[in-house]
Design a protein around this motif. Structure first.
Motif, PDB file in Angstrom:
ATOM      1  N   GLU A   1      57.642   0.997  81.815  1.00 21.58           N
ATOM      2  CA  GLU A   1      56.085   1.547  81.435  1.00 21.58           C
ATOM      3  C   GLU A   1      56.274   3.184  81.624  1.00 21.58           C
ATOM      4  OE1 GLU A   1      55.291  -2.454  82.797  1.00 21.58           O
ATOM      5  OE2 GLU A   1      56.621  -1.044  83.685  1.00 21.58           O
ATOM      6  N   ALA A   2      57.010   3.696  82.857  1.00 21.05           N
ATOM      7  CA  ALA A   2      57.221   5.048  82.986  1.00 21.05           C
ATOM      8  C   ALA A   2      58.192   5.663  81.706  1.00 21.05           C
ATOM      9  CB  ALA A   2      57.459   5.235  84.352  1.00 21.05           C
ATOM     10  N   HIS A   3      59.205   5.045  81.524  1.00 22.35           N
ATOM     11  CA  HIS A   3      59.809   5.230  80.526  1.00 22.35           C
ATOM     12  C   HIS A   3      59.111   5.494  79.055  1.00 22.35           C
ATOM     13  CE1 HIS A   3      63.415   4.272  82.431  1.00 22.35           C
ATOM     14  NE2 HIS A   3      64.116   4.625  81.809  1.00 22.35           N
ATOM     15  N   LEU A   4      58.279   4.729  78.735  1.00 24.14           N
ATOM     16  CA  LEU A   4      57.483   4.597  77.464  1.00 24.14           C
ATOM     17  C   LEU A   4      56.623   5.604  77.366  1.00 24.14           C
ATOM     18  CD1 LEU A   4      57.474   1.032  76.378  1.00 24.14           C
ATOM     19  CD2 LEU A   4      58.913   2.841  75.430  1.00 24.14           C
TER      20      LEU A   4
ATOM     21  N   GLY B   1      48.028   1.224  74.959  1.00 23.28           N
ATOM     22  CA  GLY B   1      48.157   0.594  73.652  1.00 23.28           C
ATOM     23  C   GLY B   1      49.371   0.416  73.184  1.00 23.28           C
ATOM     24  N   LEU B   2      50.299   1.491  73.569  1.00 20.72           N
ATOM     25  CA  LEU B   2      51.870   0.990  73.178  1.00 20.72           C
ATOM     26  C   LEU B   2      52.412  -0.033  74.150  1.00 20.72           C
ATOM     27  CD1 LEU B   2      54.574   2.099  72.130  1.00 20.72           C
ATOM     28  CD2 LEU B   2      54.658   3.750  73.814  1.00 20.72           C
ATOM     29  N   LEU B   3      51.979   0.014  75.395  1.00 17.56           N
ATOM     30  CA  LEU B   3      52.466  -0.894  76.259  1.00 17.56           C
ATOM     31  C   LEU B   3      52.275  -2.207  76.033  1.00 17.56           C
ATOM     32  CD1 LEU B   3      52.236   1.119  79.539  1.00 17.56           C
ATOM     33  CD2 LEU B   3      54.239   0.842  78.432  1.00 17.56           C
ATOM     34  N   LEU B   4      51.006  -2.483  75.404  1.00 14.94           N
ATOM     35  CA  LEU B   4      50.646  -3.726  74.837  1.00 14.94           C
ATOM     36  C   LEU B   4      50.976  -3.965  73.501  1.00 14.94           C
ATOM     37  CD1 LEU B   4      46.955  -3.363  76.337  1.00 14.94           C
ATOM     38  CD2 LEU B   4      48.839  -4.908  77.023  1.00 14.94           C
TER      39      LEU B   4
ATOM     40  N   ARG C   1      50.188   4.399  63.728  1.00 14.83           N
ATOM     41  CA  ARG C   1      49.317   3.537  63.319  1.00 14.83           C
ATOM     42  C   ARG C   1      47.950   3.521  64.485  1.00 14.83           C
ATOM     43  NH1 ARG C   1      52.868  -0.315  65.330  1.00 14.83           N
ATOM     44  NH2 ARG C   1      52.103  -1.605  66.809  1.00 14.83           N
ATOM     45  N   CYS C   2      48.138   4.085  65.598  1.00  9.73           N
ATOM     46  CA  CYS C   2      47.202   4.303  66.687  1.00  9.73           C
ATOM     47  C   CYS C   2      46.037   5.242  66.461  1.00  9.73           C
ATOM     48  CB  CYS C   2      48.003   4.740  67.999  1.00  9.73           C
ATOM     49  SG  CYS C   2      46.997   5.028  69.334  1.00  9.73           S
ATOM     50  N   ARG C   3      44.975   4.641  66.650  1.00  8.36           N
ATOM     51  CA  ARG C   3      43.583   5.297  66.473  1.00  8.36           C
ATOM     52  C   ARG C   3      43.033   5.900  67.640  1.00  8.36           C
ATOM     53  NH1 ARG C   3      45.673   5.763  62.141  1.00  8.36           N
ATOM     54  NH2 ARG C   3      45.633   4.313  60.508  1.00  8.36           N
ATOM     55  N   ALA C   4      43.817   5.639  68.875  1.00  7.71           N
ATOM     56  CA  ALA C   4      43.125   6.202  70.073  1.00  7.71           C
ATOM     57  C   ALA C   4      43.543   7.623  70.078  1.00  7.71           C
ATOM     58  CB  ALA C   4      43.799   5.384  71.166  1.00  7.71           C
TER      59      ALA C   4
ATOM     60  N   GLY D   1      52.534  -9.005  82.218  1.00 10.14           N
ATOM     61  CA  GLY D   1      52.317  -8.241  81.354  1.00 10.14           C
ATOM     62  C   GLY D   1      52.818  -6.884  81.720  1.00 10.14           C
ATOM     63  N   PRO D   2      52.591  -5.666  80.905  1.00  8.06           N
ATOM     64  CA  PRO D   2      52.681  -4.349  81.646  1.00  8.06           C
ATOM     65  C   PRO D   2      52.046  -3.839  82.607  1.00  8.06           C
ATOM     66  CG  PRO D   2      51.999  -4.188  79.280  1.00  8.06           C
ATOM     67  CD  PRO D   2      52.212  -5.660  79.647  1.00  8.06           C
ATOM     68  N   ARG D   3      52.609  -2.982  83.445  1.00  8.89           N
ATOM     69  CA  ARG D   3      51.629  -2.271  84.322  1.00  8.89           C
ATOM     70  C   ARG D   3      51.101  -1.038  83.539  1.00  8.89           C
ATOM     71  NH1 ARG D   3      56.686  -3.047  88.190  1.00  8.89           N
ATOM     72  NH2 ARG D   3      57.469  -2.136  86.247  1.00  8.89           N
ATOM     73  N   LEU D   4      49.645  -1.068  83.189  1.00  7.25           N
ATOM     74  CA  LEU D   4      49.149  -0.028  82.600  1.00  7.25           C
ATOM     75  C   LEU D   4      48.750   1.305  83.507  1.00  7.25           C
ATOM     76  CD1 LEU D   4      46.679  -2.242  80.550  1.00  7.25           C
ATOM     77  CD2 LEU D   4      49.004  -1.747  79.891  1.00  7.25           C
ATOM     78  N   PHE D   5      48.334   2.092  82.874  1.00  4.85           N
ATOM     79  CA  PHE D   5      48.134   3.400  83.655  1.00  4.85           C
ATOM     80  C   PHE D   5      46.500   3.685  83.545  1.00  4.85           C
ATOM     81  CE2 PHE D   5      52.394   4.107  82.284  1.00  4.85           C
ATOM     82  CZ  PHE D   5      53.085   4.836  83.092  1.00  4.85           C
ATOM     83  N   ALA D   6      46.131   4.144  84.861  1.00  8.97           N
ATOM     84  CA  ALA D   6      44.767   4.532  85.138  1.00  8.97           C
ATOM     85  C   ALA D   6      44.028   5.509  84.511  1.00  8.97           C
ATOM     86  CB  ALA D   6      44.652   4.736  86.588  1.00  8.97           C
ATOM     87  N   ASP D   7      45.004   6.841  83.996  1.00  5.25           N
ATOM     88  CA  ASP D   7      44.261   7.925  83.407  1.00  5.25           C
ATOM     89  C   ASP D   7      45.238   8.750  82.941  1.00  5.25           C
ATOM     90  OD1 ASP D   7      45.506   9.541  85.738  1.00  5.25           O
ATOM     91  OD2 ASP D   7      43.297   8.828  86.856  1.00  5.25           O
ATOM     92  N   ASP D   8      44.876   9.625  82.250  1.00  4.53           N
ATOM     93  CA  ASP D   8      45.806  10.758  81.550  1.00  4.53           C
ATOM     94  C   ASP D   8      46.762  11.472  82.441  1.00  4.53           C
ATOM     95  OD1 ASP D   8      44.630  10.169  79.046  1.00  4.53           O
ATOM     96  OD2 ASP D   8      43.740  12.038  78.781  1.00  4.53           O
ATOM     97  N   GLU D   9      46.075  11.735  83.635  1.00  4.16           N
ATOM     98  CA  GLU D   9      47.134  12.469  84.877  1.00  4.16           C
ATOM     99  C   GLU D   9      48.227  11.762  85.380  1.00  4.16           C
ATOM    100  OE1 GLU D   9      48.811  15.148  86.680  1.00  4.16           O
ATOM    101  OE2 GLU D   9      47.142  15.535  85.338  1.00  4.16           O
ATOM    102  N   ALA D  10      47.982  10.376  85.425  1.00  2.66           N
ATOM    103  CA  ALA D  10      48.973   9.410  85.885  1.00  2.66           C
ATOM    104  C   ALA D  10      50.181   9.432  84.967  1.00  2.66           C
ATOM    105  CB  ALA D  10      48.481   7.996  86.182  1.00  2.66           C
ATOM    106  N   ILE D  11      49.803   9.684  83.695  1.00  2.00           N
ATOM    107  CA  ILE D  11      51.137   9.880  82.665  1.00  2.00           C
ATOM    108  C   ILE D  11      51.854  11.165  82.628  1.00  2.00           C
ATOM    109  CG2 ILE D  11      51.377   9.616  80.257  1.00  2.00           C
ATOM    110  CD1 ILE D  11      48.875   7.871  79.964  1.00  2.00           C
ATOM    111  N   ARG D  12      50.894  12.057  82.788  1.00  4.10           N
ATOM    112  CA  ARG D  12      51.276  13.355  83.210  1.00  4.10           C
ATOM    113  C   ARG D  12      52.286  13.584  84.124  1.00  4.10           C
ATOM    114  NH1 ARG D  12      46.016  14.889  80.529  1.00  4.10           N
ATOM    115  NH2 ARG D  12      46.550  15.298  78.386  1.00  4.10           N
TER     116      ARG D  12
END
Length: 154
Positions: A36-39, A109-112, A97-100, A6-17
């Motif tokens: 995952e980084a692209h998305l 959620g997108l990655l899943l 459609r995301c409620r997060a 499965g995808p490598r999920l991110f730990a927190d908002d800062e990792a995405i930023r």
């Protein structure tokens, strides 16, 4: 972890930023520029960088990044316009459609979700059409079915 896990999920908002900022300023190490980084970067740009129009600007952003980290943008590698536009549509469809509310929950959620699958563009394009030089160079319309069109503020 293998792709099958499965995808490598991110730990927190800062990792995405961190990924998004690294893409924009071309400082993200090449090995961190994963699917995952692209998305994650796309969703971050769509939701937190309203001054950037992904449909118009993502080509220059990704192409410039690729060159900065020693990559290429040619008929066989690097930036792929049709795949990029397909995933932009997917991000917008997911957000509709995301409620997060947190960035990390939206991205993970997108990655899943179906839109997060590496092969999601093949729901819309035949393999031959998607991996053609024309599709890499320019956005071409899908030949199997149209992208989802989300009614969303994103």
């Amino acid at each position: 972890m293998s792709i099958e896990d499965g995808p490598r999920l991110f730990a927190d908002d800062e990792a995405i930023r961190h990924v998004g900022r690294g893409l924009l300023d071309r400082s993200l190490p090449k090995e961190q520029w994963t699917h995952e980084a692209h998305l994650a970067a796309c969703l971050w740009i769509v939701t937190e960088r309203p001054e950037i129009d992904p449909g118009r600007e993502m080509r220059a952003i990704i192409s410039g990044y690729n060159l900065a980290v020693g990559g290429v943008n040619d008929d066989h590698g690097g930036y792929h316009d049709s795949i990029t536009h397909c995933f932009i549509a997917g991000v917008r469809n997911w957000l509709a459609r995301c409620r997060a509310t947190s960035l990390v929950d939206r991205v993970n959620g997108l990655l899943l979700a179906p839109e997060g699958r590496r092969d999601w563009p093949l729901d819309f394009y035949s393999r031959e059409r998607l991996f053609s030089v024309e599709a890499r160079r320019t956005r071409i319309e899908p030949d199997l079915k149209p992208f989802p069109r989300a009614d969303t503020e994103y």
